[in-house]
Design a protein around this motif. Structure first.
Motif, PDB file in Angstrom:
ATOM      1  N   ILE A  51      -8.256  -5.094   2.365  1.00  0.00           N
ATOM      2  CA  ILE A  51      -6.930  -5.688   2.567  1.00  0.00           C
ATOM      3  C   ILE A  51      -5.911  -4.580   2.802  1.00  0.00           C
ATOM      4  CG2 ILE A  51      -7.410  -7.823   1.315  1.00  0.00           C
ATOM      5  CD1 ILE A  51      -5.919  -6.642  -1.095  1.00  0.00           C
ATOM      6  N   SER A  52      -6.397  -3.436   3.290  1.00  0.00           N
ATOM      7  CA  SER A  52      -5.551  -2.289   3.572  1.00  0.00           C
ATOM      8  C   SER A  52      -5.454  -2.067   5.072  1.00  0.00           C
ATOM      9  CB  SER A  52      -6.126  -1.030   2.907  1.00  0.00           C
ATOM     10  OG  SER A  52      -5.497   0.137   3.398  1.00  0.00           O
ATOM     11  N   ALA A  53      -4.244  -2.101   5.613  1.00  0.00           N
ATOM     12  CA  ALA A  53      -4.056  -1.846   7.039  1.00  0.00           C
ATOM     13  C   ALA A  53      -4.422  -0.416   7.390  1.00  0.00           C
ATOM     14  CB  ALA A  53      -2.615  -2.135   7.446  1.00  0.00           C
ATOM     15  N   SER A  75       0.816  -1.214   0.000  1.00  0.00           N
ATOM     16  CA  SER A  75       0.000   0.000   0.000  1.00  0.00           C
ATOM     17  C   SER A  75       0.849   1.263   0.000  1.00  0.00           C
ATOM     18  CB  SER A  75      -0.929   0.015   1.218  1.00  0.00           C
ATOM     19  OG  SER A  75      -0.197  -0.023   2.421  1.00  0.00           O
ATOM     20  N   HIS A  76       2.051   1.191   0.607  1.00  0.00           N
ATOM     21  CA  HIS A  76       2.884   2.377   0.743  1.00  0.00           C
ATOM     22  C   HIS A  76       4.080   2.386  -0.209  1.00  0.00           C
ATOM     23  CE1 HIS A  76       0.453   2.817   4.281  1.00  0.00           C
ATOM     24  NE2 HIS A  76       1.058   3.933   4.632  1.00  0.00           N
ATOM     25  N   ALA A  93      -8.334   5.384  14.503  1.00  0.00           N
ATOM     26  CA  ALA A  93      -7.432   5.655  13.381  1.00  0.00           C
ATOM     27  C   ALA A  93      -5.967   5.503  13.763  1.00  0.00           C
ATOM     28  CB  ALA A  93      -7.681   7.060  12.843  1.00  0.00           C
ATOM     29  N   LYS A  94      -5.621   5.695  15.036  1.00  0.00           N
ATOM     30  CA  LYS A  94      -4.211   5.614  15.418  1.00  0.00           C
ATOM     31  C   LYS A  94      -3.667   4.194  15.348  1.00  0.00           C
ATOM     32  CE  LYS A  94      -4.947   5.404  20.463  1.00  0.00           C
ATOM     33  NZ  LYS A  94      -4.721   6.144  21.724  1.00  0.00           N
ATOM     34  N   TYR A  95      -4.568   3.211  15.190  1.00  0.00           N
ATOM     35  CA  TYR A  95      -4.137   1.815  15.044  1.00  0.00           C
ATOM     36  C   TYR A  95      -4.197   1.340  13.598  1.00  0.00           C
ATOM     37  CZ  TYR A  95      -4.716   1.862  20.096  1.00  0.00           C
ATOM     38  OH  TYR A  95      -4.615   2.175  21.426  1.00  0.00           O
ATOM     39  N   LYS A  96      -4.286   2.289  12.666  1.00  0.00           N
ATOM     40  CA  LYS A  96      -4.399   1.944  11.251  1.00  0.00           C
ATOM     41  C   LYS A  96      -3.191   2.463  10.473  1.00  0.00           C
ATOM     42  CE  LYS A  96      -9.484   1.948  11.220  1.00  0.00           C
ATOM     43  NZ  LYS A  96     -10.690   2.563  10.595  1.00  0.00           N
ATOM     44  N   GLU A  97      -2.045   1.870  10.726  1.00  0.00           N
ATOM     45  CA  GLU A  97      -0.834   2.137   9.946  1.00  0.00           C
ATOM     46  C   GLU A  97      -0.410   3.615   9.980  1.00  0.00           C
ATOM     47  OE1 GLU A  97       1.046   0.007   5.979  1.00  0.00           O
ATOM     48  OE2 GLU A  97      -1.112   0.348   6.075  1.00  0.00           O
ATOM     49  N   CYS A 122      -4.064  -4.399  11.112  1.00  0.00           N
ATOM     50  CA  CYS A 122      -3.317  -5.560  10.641  1.00  0.00           C
ATOM     51  C   CYS A 122      -4.201  -6.787  10.406  1.00  0.00           C
ATOM     52  CB  CYS A 122      -2.200  -5.900  11.627  1.00  0.00           C
ATOM     53  SG  CYS A 122      -0.874  -6.886  10.893  1.00  0.00           S
ATOM     54  N   GLN A 123      -5.425  -6.789  10.943  1.00  0.00           N
ATOM     55  CA  GLN A 123      -6.347  -7.880  10.630  1.00  0.00           C
ATOM     56  C   GLN A 123      -6.592  -7.954   9.124  1.00  0.00           C
ATOM     57  OE1 GLN A 123     -10.272  -7.186  12.250  1.00  0.00           O
ATOM     58  NE2 GLN A 123     -10.422  -5.130  11.375  1.00  0.00           N
ATOM     59  N   ALA A 124      -6.479  -6.814   8.455  1.00  0.00           N
ATOM     60  CA  ALA A 124      -6.704  -6.751   7.012  1.00  0.00           C
ATOM     61  C   ALA A 124      -5.523  -7.288   6.215  1.00  0.00           C
ATOM     62  CB  ALA A 124      -6.986  -5.313   6.589  1.00  0.00           C
ATOM     63  N   GLU A 125      -4.380  -7.452   6.857  1.00  0.00           N
ATOM     64  CA  GLU A 125      -3.204  -7.952   6.157  1.00  0.00           C
ATOM     65  C   GLU A 125      -2.821  -9.347   6.654  1.00  0.00           C
ATOM     66  OE1 GLU A 125      -0.061  -5.400   5.158  1.00  0.00           O
ATOM     67  OE2 GLU A 125      -1.271  -3.593   5.119  1.00  0.00           O
TER      68      GLU A 125
END
Length: 475
Positions: free
Chosen positions: A348-350, A21-22, A454-458, A355-358
């Motif tokens: 599928i984006s963290a 993603s990055h 949001a602070k736990y989303k990458e 991280c559940q999405a990855e």
């Protein structure tokens, strides 16, 4: 509404680490932007370029190599073929010389500090991973496009009409797990066979098989290279590679000279629980240490989770005697369908779901694939995927220093082991008595993603990223 059609080669992509993603997504966005400039006959009119990074791309972009990927993409380099050993030198030369060779055609003045902006406090509404490219043209005009990297290397351009994308006639369209199960039970086909039938809408069977085996070759080489490379990972955390010393402790290097002899040497060590467990962890560590070092990996379905599926596949090859082209194709095809169900029904984006999405999705994919390859029924395959994801629900993405290293690398070992456990549970269970369906866990995962802070989303704004001083060594 146009339904998304996802091929096995959309879920699995060959690229360069550390993040789909990055890194891969922004790299592709940069390539698309230069292609757009060319289509509009603007390249020779350009006098300068600016890049604006928003949201998660800004907050963890440097740790994830977003800046590196975008600049290489603008030069015309391709992540599938570009020499991984040239990634850092090329990036450093752009910074040092303050010159950017746009699309390998036009040399522009480019000041990294002023022309590539990390807008930490700004986020665009469509998706947290956003990048805007601005081209300043002769005569005072400008050309601008915004792209969103939505996970797994998928990229969406702002204002793009998805309804105009070409559609194919899939014999077995699947949106949810219940659709997949319907087709499996009504035809008697395995999940992997449903996938292979659908792939015929894009290309012939020989091309699909060849492509899958090419992806496996990258996975295989990545594992082998990671197990035989020592040193520290880049980025400043001074994380030491662990696959190399673990491989060295488990097996005598004198016993092998290449991948095949290495696998045979591993098999000679037996199949004791601790021995097998160590090797699964070693396989996963190897891939994600390569990923963290700008190595060539396969998104599965992301780069941060790229080690789970190769590790479980390598486990199947090494300890379950699954080293055949047909079995490898079956494994990867089956895994891809589970990944596409999660992408369609959740994310599928963290940056969207943590991280559940990855790791969660990759573990579910691996569990399903292993179950089918070990002879499980179609219901058991879906049950294995459900079990694996159920026990990743709520997993946050909180990379220390914005790097895909801690806790990301170890999480791949956890995801791989959970996948094997989920497969074993499903194979020993009656799916008719299951209380939770795969569709229910997909919906739950998405609801959890929406509820997650949001602070736990990458973003590296919470969790381990804010509680562990980056000067400490990895434990």
């Amino acid at each position: 509404m146009i339904k998304e059609q996802i091929s096995v080669f959309d879920i699995f992509k060959i690229g360069i680490g550390p993040s789909s993603s990055h890194t891969l997504g922004p790299w592709r966005a940069a390539q698309q932007f230069t292609a757009s400039l060319a289509q509009n006959n603007l390249i020779d009119e350009i006098e300068g370029i600016k890049i604006l990074l928003y949201g998660s791309l800004a907050k963890t972009g440097k740790g994830h190599g977003t800046d590196v990927a975008i600049l290489l993409g603008l030069t015309g380099a391709d992540p599938v073929t570009f020499d991984v050993d040239a990634v850092t030198p090329t990036f450093e030369s752009i910074q040092r010389d303050k010159k950017l060779n746009l699309a390998d055609h036009l040399i522009l003045d480019f000041d990294y500090d002023n022309d590539l902006l990390f807008l930490f406090a700004e986020s665009l509404p469509f998706h947290p991973n956003a990048v805007t490219f601005q081209a300043f043209l002769k005569g005072g005009k400008a050309f601008s496009e915004t792209y969103y990297s939505i996970g797994g290397g998928f990229v969406v351009k702002e204002g793009e009409d998805n309804s105009k994308k070409p559609q194919v006639d899939l014999p077995f369209p699947v949106e949810k797990a219940k659709d997949l199960l319907h087709w499996c039970l009504s035809t008697g086909l395995k999940v992997s066979e449903i996938v292979m039938e659908n792939e015929l809408a894009w290309r012939n069977e020989a091309e699909t098989k060849k492509g899958i085996l090419q992806h496996f070759a990258v996975m295989r080489d990545c594992i082998y290279r990671g197990c035989h490379t020592t040193g520290l990972l880049p980025g400043g955390l001074n994380v030491a590679r662990r696959a190399f010393p673990l491989n060295k402790r488990l097996i005598d290097k004198s016993e092998y000279s290449d991948y095949n002899s290495w696998v045979e040497a591993i098999r000679k060590g037996g199949n004791g629980f601790n021995y097998t467990l160590d090797w699964v962890s070693c396989f996963a560590l190897a891939v994600n240490e390569e990923n963290a070092s700008f190595g060539r990996v396969v998104t599965a379905p992301t780069n941060g989770a790229a080690g789970v599926i190769p590790a479980v596949l390598q486990y199947f090859i090494t300890f379950c005697d699954g080293y055949s082209e047909e079995k490898i194709i079956q494994f990867i095809a089956c895994a891809s369908e589970i990944g596409s169900i999660f992408k369609k029904g959740a994310t599928i984006s963290a940056a969207m779901g943590g991280c559940q999405a990855e790791i969660g999705v990759s573990s579910a994919m691996a569990a399903a694939a292993l179950t089918e390859c070990l002879g499980g029924s179609q219901r058991q395959v879906l049950m294995a995927a459900e079990i694996a994801m159920e026990h990743h629900l709520g997993l946050t993405c909180d990379p220390i220093g914005g790097l895909v290293q801690i806790p990301c690398i170890e999480r791949n070992t956890m995801g791989a082991i959970k996948a094997i456990t989920a497969s074993q549970l499903a194979l020993q269970s009656n799916p008719d008595k299951a209380k939770v369906s795969l569709d229910a866990v997909v919906n739950t995962m998405w609801e959890t993603a929406l509820d997650m802070n949001a602070k736990y989303k990458e973003t590296s704004d919470g969790g381990l990223a804010t509680n562990i001083p980056i000067s400490l060594p990895e434990c």
